[in-house]
Design a protein around this motif. Sequence first.
Motif, PDB file in Angstrom:
ATOM      1  N   HIS A  66       0.827  -1.207   0.000  1.00 39.03           N
ATOM      2  CA  HIS A  66       0.000   0.000   0.000  1.00 39.03           C
ATOM      3  C   HIS A  66       0.864   1.261   0.000  1.00 39.03           C
ATOM      4  O   HIS A  66       0.620   2.214  -0.751  1.00 39.03           O
ATOM      5  CB  HIS A  66      -0.916  -0.030   1.221  1.00 39.03           C
ATOM      6  CG  HIS A  66      -1.882   1.110   1.296  1.00 39.03           C
ATOM      7  ND1 HIS A  66      -1.530   2.355   1.776  1.00 39.03           N
ATOM      8  CD2 HIS A  66      -3.192   1.202   0.950  1.00 39.03           C
ATOM      9  CE1 HIS A  66      -2.579   3.162   1.731  1.00 39.03           C
ATOM     10  NE2 HIS A  66      -3.597   2.492   1.229  1.00 39.03           N
ATOM     11  N   ARG A  67       1.891   1.288   0.841  1.00 42.21           N
ATOM     12  CA  ARG A  67       2.740   2.482   0.927  1.00 42.21           C
ATOM     13  C   ARG A  67       3.480   2.749  -0.371  1.00 42.21           C
ATOM     14  O   ARG A  67       3.739   3.910  -0.725  1.00 42.21           O
ATOM     15  CB  ARG A  67       3.735   2.327   2.077  1.00 42.21           C
ATOM     16  CG  ARG A  67       3.096   2.390   3.454  1.00 42.21           C
ATOM     17  CD  ARG A  67       4.138   2.341   4.541  1.00 42.21           C
ATOM     18  NE  ARG A  67       3.535   2.396   5.867  1.00 42.21           N
ATOM     19  CZ  ARG A  67       4.225   2.405   7.001  1.00 42.21           C
ATOM     20  NH1 ARG A  67       5.556   2.352   6.964  1.00 42.21           N
ATOM     21  NH2 ARG A  67       3.609   2.462   8.166  1.00 42.21           N
ATOM     22  N   ASP A  68       3.834   1.696  -1.085  1.00 40.00           N
ATOM     23  CA  ASP A  68       4.539   1.872  -2.359  1.00 40.00           C
ATOM     24  C   ASP A  68       3.648   2.577  -3.378  1.00 40.00           C
ATOM     25  O   ASP A  68       4.068   3.532  -4.042  1.00 40.00           O
ATOM     26  CB  ASP A  68       4.995   0.518  -2.910  1.00 40.00           C
ATOM     27  CG  ASP A  68       5.969  -0.188  -1.982  1.00 40.00           C
ATOM     28  OD1 ASP A  68       6.894   0.464  -1.481  1.00 40.00           O
ATOM     29  OD2 ASP A  68       5.781  -1.396  -1.752  1.00 40.00           O
ATOM     30  N   TYR A  69       2.405   2.086  -3.512  1.00 37.05           N
ATOM     31  CA  TYR A  69       1.472   2.692  -4.469  1.00 37.05           C
ATOM     32  C   TYR A  69       1.155   4.130  -4.061  1.00 37.05           C
ATOM     33  O   TYR A  69       1.204   5.048  -4.888  1.00 37.05           O
ATOM     34  CB  TYR A  69       0.183   1.875  -4.551  1.00 37.05           C
ATOM     35  CG  TYR A  69       0.329   0.569  -5.283  1.00 37.05           C
ATOM     36  CD1 TYR A  69       0.295   0.515  -6.676  1.00 37.05           C
ATOM     37  CD2 TYR A  69       0.499  -0.630  -4.589  1.00 37.05           C
ATOM     38  CE1 TYR A  69       0.430  -0.685  -7.361  1.00 37.05           C
ATOM     39  CE2 TYR A  69       0.634  -1.838  -5.267  1.00 37.05           C
ATOM     40  CZ  TYR A  69       0.604  -1.859  -6.643  1.00 37.05           C
ATOM     41  OH  TYR A  69       0.748  -3.045  -7.317  1.00 37.05           O
ATOM     42  N   LEU A  70       0.818   4.324  -2.783  1.00 40.22           N
ATOM     43  CA  LEU A  70       0.447   5.663  -2.326  1.00 40.22           C
ATOM     44  C   LEU A  70       1.623   6.622  -2.460  1.00 40.22           C
ATOM     45  O   LEU A  70       1.451   7.762  -2.917  1.00 40.22           O
ATOM     46  CB  LEU A  70      -0.036   5.606  -0.878  1.00 40.22           C
ATOM     47  CG  LEU A  70      -0.472   6.945  -0.274  1.00 40.22           C
ATOM     48  CD1 LEU A  70      -1.635   7.539  -1.059  1.00 40.22           C
ATOM     49  CD2 LEU A  70      -0.871   6.771   1.193  1.00 40.22           C
ATOM     50  N   GLY A  71       2.813   6.177  -2.093  1.00 38.48           N
ATOM     51  CA  GLY A  71       3.978   7.049  -2.184  1.00 38.48           C
ATOM     52  C   GLY A  71       4.255   7.493  -3.609  1.00 38.48           C
ATOM     53  O   GLY A  71       4.567   8.675  -3.857  1.00 38.48           O
ATOM     54  N   ALA A  72       4.145   6.572  -4.570  1.00 43.10           N
ATOM     55  CA  ALA A  72       4.384   6.918  -5.971  1.00 43.10           C
ATOM     56  C   ALA A  72       3.369   7.949  -6.455  1.00 43.10           C
ATOM     57  O   ALA A  72       3.707   8.867  -7.219  1.00 43.10           O
ATOM     58  CB  ALA A  72       4.327   5.660  -6.828  1.00 43.10           C
ATOM     59  N   ILE A  73       2.120   7.806  -6.020  1.00 42.07           N
ATOM     60  CA  ILE A  73       1.076   8.752  -6.424  1.00 42.07           C
ATOM     61  C   ILE A  73       1.312  10.126  -5.809  1.00 42.07           C
ATOM     62  O   ILE A  73       1.257  11.156  -6.490  1.00 42.07           O
ATOM     63  CB  ILE A  73      -0.309   8.210  -6.039  1.00 42.07           C
ATOM     64  CG1 ILE A  73      -0.640   6.970  -6.885  1.00 42.07           C
ATOM     65  CG2 ILE A  73      -1.385   9.279  -6.208  1.00 42.07           C
ATOM     66  CD1 ILE A  73      -1.858   6.209  -6.401  1.00 42.07           C
ATOM     67  N   LEU A  74       1.608  10.164  -4.514  1.00 45.69           N
ATOM     68  CA  LEU A  74       1.818  11.447  -3.838  1.00 45.69           C
ATOM     69  C   LEU A  74       3.068  12.151  -4.360  1.00 45.69           C
ATOM     70  O   LEU A  74       3.124  13.387  -4.383  1.00 45.69           O
ATOM     71  CB  LEU A  74       1.914  11.241  -2.325  1.00 45.69           C
ATOM     72  CG  LEU A  74       0.675  10.655  -1.635  1.00 45.69           C
ATOM     73  CD1 LEU A  74       0.872  10.634  -0.124  1.00 45.69           C
ATOM     74  CD2 LEU A  74      -0.589  11.437  -1.997  1.00 45.69           C
ATOM     75  N   ASN A  75       4.062  11.380  -4.806  1.00 41.76           N
ATOM     76  CA  ASN A  75       5.284  11.982  -5.368  1.00 41.76           C
ATOM     77  C   ASN A  75       5.016  12.717  -6.677  1.00 41.76           C
ATOM     78  O   ASN A  75       5.869  13.491  -7.141  1.00 41.76           O
ATOM     79  CB  ASN A  75       6.351  10.912  -5.589  1.00 41.76           C
ATOM     80  CG  ASN A  75       7.029  10.502  -4.294  1.00 41.76           C
ATOM     81  OD1 ASN A  75       6.987  11.237  -3.302  1.00 41.76           O
ATOM     82  ND2 ASN A  75       7.637   9.326  -4.279  1.00 41.76           N
ATOM     83  N   LEU A  76       3.858  12.493  -7.269  1.00 45.77           N
ATOM     84  CA  LEU A  76       3.470  13.224  -8.483  1.00 45.77           C
ATOM     85  C   LEU A  76       2.843  14.578  -8.136  1.00 45.77           C
ATOM     86  O   LEU A  76       2.404  15.309  -9.029  1.00 45.77           O
ATOM     87  CB  LEU A  76       2.491  12.401  -9.318  1.00 45.77           C
ATOM     88  CG  LEU A  76       3.034  11.105  -9.924  1.00 45.77           C
ATOM     89  CD1 LEU A  76       1.910  10.315 -10.585  1.00 45.77           C
ATOM     90  CD2 LEU A  76       4.143  11.402 -10.928  1.00 45.77           C
ATOM     91  N   GLY A  77       2.803  14.900  -6.845  1.00 48.34           N
ATOM     92  CA  GLY A  77       2.217  16.171  -6.417  1.00 48.34           C
ATOM     93  C   GLY A  77       0.733  16.098  -6.129  1.00 48.34           C
ATOM     94  O   GLY A  77       0.067  17.139  -6.010  1.00 48.34           O
ATOM     95  N   ILE A  78       0.200  14.878  -5.994  1.00 45.55           N
ATOM     96  CA  ILE A  78      -1.236  14.686  -5.729  1.00 45.55           C
ATOM     97  C   ILE A  78      -1.506  14.820  -4.239  1.00 45.55           C
ATOM     98  O   ILE A  78      -0.782  14.259  -3.403  1.00 45.55           O
ATOM     99  CB  ILE A  78      -1.684  13.288  -6.214  1.00 45.55           C
ATOM    100  CG1 ILE A  78      -1.423  13.133  -7.721  1.00 45.55           C
ATOM    101  CG2 ILE A  78      -3.148  13.042  -5.891  1.00 45.55           C
ATOM    102  CD1 ILE A  78      -2.182  14.100  -8.584  1.00 45.55           C
ATOM    103  N   GLU A  79      -2.544  15.557  -3.872  1.00 48.42           N
ATOM    104  CA  GLU A  79      -2.927  15.694  -2.465  1.00 48.42           C
ATOM    105  C   GLU A  79      -3.565  14.402  -1.963  1.00 48.42           C
ATOM    106  O   GLU A  79      -4.276  13.712  -2.713  1.00 48.42           O
ATOM    107  CB  GLU A  79      -3.903  16.850  -2.291  1.00 48.42           C
ATOM    108  CG  GLU A  79      -3.297  18.225  -2.566  1.00 48.42           C
ATOM    109  CD  GLU A  79      -4.287  19.332  -2.336  1.00 48.42           C
ATOM    110  OE1 GLU A  79      -5.402  19.045  -1.813  1.00 48.42           O
ATOM    111  OE2 GLU A  79      -3.978  20.482  -2.666  1.00 48.42           O
TER     112      GLU A  79
END
Length: 251
Positions: free
Chosen positions: A98-111
């Motif tokens: 879960h943290r891998d997917y969420l981290g990759a998404i948030l690293n794109l600048g997504i709130e």
Amino acid sequence: MEQDELLKKRLLDLATKADRQNVYTYTGFLSLAEQSEYHQMERELAFAGCQMFGGAENCERMMLQFGSADTFGYEGTFPIAVLEIRPSAEKFAEELGHRDYLGAILNLGIERSLIGDIVIREKKAWVFCVESIAEFLCDNLTKIRHTAVRCSISSGSVPELAPHLEEVMLNVASGRIDAVAAAWTKLSRSKVTELFREKKIFVNGRLQENVSYQLKEGDTLTVRGYGKIIYNSILGETKKGRSRVQIWVYV
């Protein structure tokens, strides 16, 4: 405390806008703690009409919709999209969490509020997100850790989103929430008490601060950082006089 007050003001503003302008309004995806803040002011916001939905049944993170079909004459549609993420080459894909997917998404600048639940099944994942960012994620989410991925908007039903439950039997002193939480998480009762003070324990999506609350059959117990269970019932007593209870653990 300041964040709580900002959230309450935001909810009141959205409810007022829906009521005055006759338009549906929506929050982003709310955490359990934020949902509990809403429940505390639920009566205050009832004038606008409200529904909660996360994209599918059993979602933890959910949006609030203000407005009602009775008032507006039509049903509102939650602005939620479901993305399917799969490795470009499954043979070489890592085991991602879960943290891998969420981290990759948030690293794109997504709130964070734009992302709902993330459901992982083997080497694929489904991500609930606000509709307006779905195409951006499809175009830009190309790698998670060292794994190249393809992201697309899912259409139709996705049976893999059904929760996976595992039966577990516990021996506990009683059906009190602190006893069950301690036995399930394998934490001491004192540590569980700390989690209550830190506002990390929820029953049926609502913050629970009473350490002596007696769990009822069908209650959903969530301990932030440890997961979620469904409490079934006390099945009997052990020879030492402890209660034997059945729970279903989300896996």
